[in-house]
Scaffold this active site. Sequence first.
Site, short mmCIF file in Angstrom:
data_model
loop_
_atom_site.label_atom_id
_atom_site.label_comp_id
_atom_site.label_asym_id
_atom_site.label_seq_id
_atom_site.Cartn_x
_atom_site.Cartn_y
_atom_site.Cartn_z
N THR A 38 28.29 2.79 3.62
CA THR A 38 28.85 3.95 4.30
C THR A 38 30.30 3.73 4.70
O THR A 38 31.09 4.67 4.74
CB THR A 38 28.01 4.26 5.56
OG1 THR A 38 26.71 4.60 5.14
CG2 THR A 38 28.58 5.42 6.35
N TYR A 52 25.98 12.25 2.93
CA TYR A 52 27.24 11.90 2.27
C TYR A 52 26.89 10.92 1.17
O TYR A 52 25.74 10.49 1.04
CB TYR A 52 28.19 11.24 3.28
CG TYR A 52 27.56 10.06 3.96
CD1 TYR A 52 26.87 10.19 5.15
CD2 TYR A 52 27.59 8.79 3.36
CE1 TYR A 52 26.23 9.11 5.76
CE2 TYR A 52 26.96 7.71 3.96
CZ TYR A 52 26.28 7.87 5.15
OH TYR A 52 25.65 6.81 5.73
N SER A 85 23.60 -0.38 -0.01
CA SER A 85 23.01 -1.71 0.18
C SER A 85 21.51 -1.75 -0.03
O SER A 85 20.93 -2.82 -0.21
CB SER A 85 23.38 -2.27 1.55
OG SER A 85 22.70 -1.60 2.58
N THR A 118 24.82 -0.58 5.76
CA THR A 118 24.10 -1.10 6.93
C THR A 118 22.61 -1.32 6.67
O THR A 118 21.96 -2.04 7.42
CB THR A 118 24.28 -0.16 8.13
OG1 THR A 118 23.84 1.15 7.76
CG2 THR A 118 25.71 -0.12 8.60
N ASP A 119 22.07 -0.71 5.61
CA ASP A 119 20.61 -0.79 5.39
C ASP A 119 20.10 -2.22 5.24
O ASP A 119 19.05 -2.56 5.79
CB ASP A 119 20.21 0.04 4.16
CG ASP A 119 20.23 1.53 4.45
OD1 ASP A 119 20.59 1.92 5.57
OD2 ASP A 119 19.88 2.31 3.54
N LYS A 191 19.30 -3.72 12.06
CA LYS A 191 19.53 -2.27 12.21
C LYS A 191 18.28 -1.68 12.87
O LYS A 191 17.17 -1.84 12.35
CB LYS A 191 19.76 -1.65 10.84
CG LYS A 191 20.12 -0.18 10.86
CD LYS A 191 20.45 0.32 9.46
CE LYS A 191 20.84 1.77 9.45
NZ LYS A 191 21.24 2.24 8.11
N GLU A 312 -3.62 -15.45 16.91
CA GLU A 312 -4.11 -14.36 16.03
C GLU A 312 -4.77 -14.89 14.76
O GLU A 312 -5.82 -14.44 14.35
CB GLU A 312 -3.01 -13.38 15.65
CG GLU A 312 -2.51 -12.51 16.80
CD GLU A 312 -3.52 -11.46 17.23
OE1 GLU A 312 -4.47 -11.19 16.47
OE2 GLU A 312 -3.34 -10.91 18.35
N1 GLU Z 1 22.09 3.47 2.54
C1 GLU Z 1 23.48 3.15 2.46
C2 GLU Z 1 23.73 1.65 2.40
O1 GLU Z 1 23.04 0.88 3.01
C3 GLU Z 1 24.27 3.71 3.57
C4 GLU Z 1 23.87 3.18 4.89
C5 GLU Z 1 25.03 2.66 5.65
O2 GLU Z 1 25.91 1.99 5.12
O3 GLU Z 1 25.04 2.95 6.87
O4 GLU Z 1 24.68 1.25 1.76
#
Ligand code: GLU
Length: 355
Positions: A38, A52, A85, A118-119, A191, A312
């Site tokens: 992103t 986006y 990602s 971020t994923d 995240k 467990e």
């Molecule tokens: N799903 C995309 C990725 O991980 C966008 C998520 C992000 O960067 O916040 O590249």
Amino acid sequence: MYQRLARAWAFCVLVLACCAVAQARDLPQIVIVATGGTIAGAGASAVNSASYQAAKVPVDKLLASVPEISTIARVRGEQAFQIASESFTNEHLLTLARKVAELAARGDVDGIVVTHGTDTLEETAFFLNLTVHTAKPIVVVGSMRPGTALSADGALNLYDAVAVAGEPTARAKGVLVVMDDCIWSGRDVAKTINIRTDAFQSPWGPLGMIVEGKSYWFRAPVKRHTTESEFDIARIVTLPRVDIGYGSGNANGDAFKAFAAAGAKAVVNAGTGNGSVSADVVPVLQQLTSQGVTVVRSSRVVGGGFVIRNAEQPDDKYGWVAAHDLNPQKARILTMLGLTVTSDPVQLQRMFWEY
Ligand code: GLU
């Protein structure tokens, strides 16, 4: 008279130019390794903060969009990949870690910033933390909103990441993640929500804060990392297949059986609570252990799973490994690396305590 004035003027200009060059020489040299996400995303309009396209803007354009960076570092960009990602593969991890290690070994590089979606950012940060042998700062950064959105967070995050990467105090603290004014350990940050700028959290808190380009530290990691790690990207050729199976009510072992049949060398149980395993899944995992597949118990609890060995499930008796506080996706990373060294569950368990 006029000539004297002109000479004095030229002298002043020369002195100023020399000062500027000297000042620039003092700035840390940082390489931005861009992978997409992103932070390199673009939306159709300024209100598109969630819809986006990720991985659109090339690294040089990204850098040009934050000209303030040139006042704190001498930066250059390298485009490693341009992907979202969630599509990161083990090959991407290996390629990126090799590139980062190569840059870190150079005399003309003081720090490295990796821009990332971020994923799976938390997985890559942990992988680099375990495989790149350097004390130089490595900072992984992303953004929650594309640069085209209102209140986009990427520009400040990138500025902050470069500032931290150029900080001598950031050395030897393992791979760091900078997001939303916070400096996190790449080991345990994750995240936790997908629509707010404070998405990244660790059950153990941030290591520090970054405000107006200045780092403020409060703690340092005690787990093995980078220069103290027994894993070294220079010696890793491939990574074994490790898959994650999710625990829930009505769980069965079909996914685990399929993973093993497809060639998984280990499976991570993203178990409920304390890495619990449902009564129907236990015999399947026992069977896999007897076939030589490593079984790791982790917890699906969001933001703070904490798996205790022999609670467990009798891990000693079954030959299973407890992932402790590492979430399932981080447990996958450490299990893959551990399996490049050994498949002994005792040794693998040691790694989960030490890293
Ligand atoms: N799903 C995309 C990725 O991980 C966008 C998520 C992000 O960067 O916040 O590249």
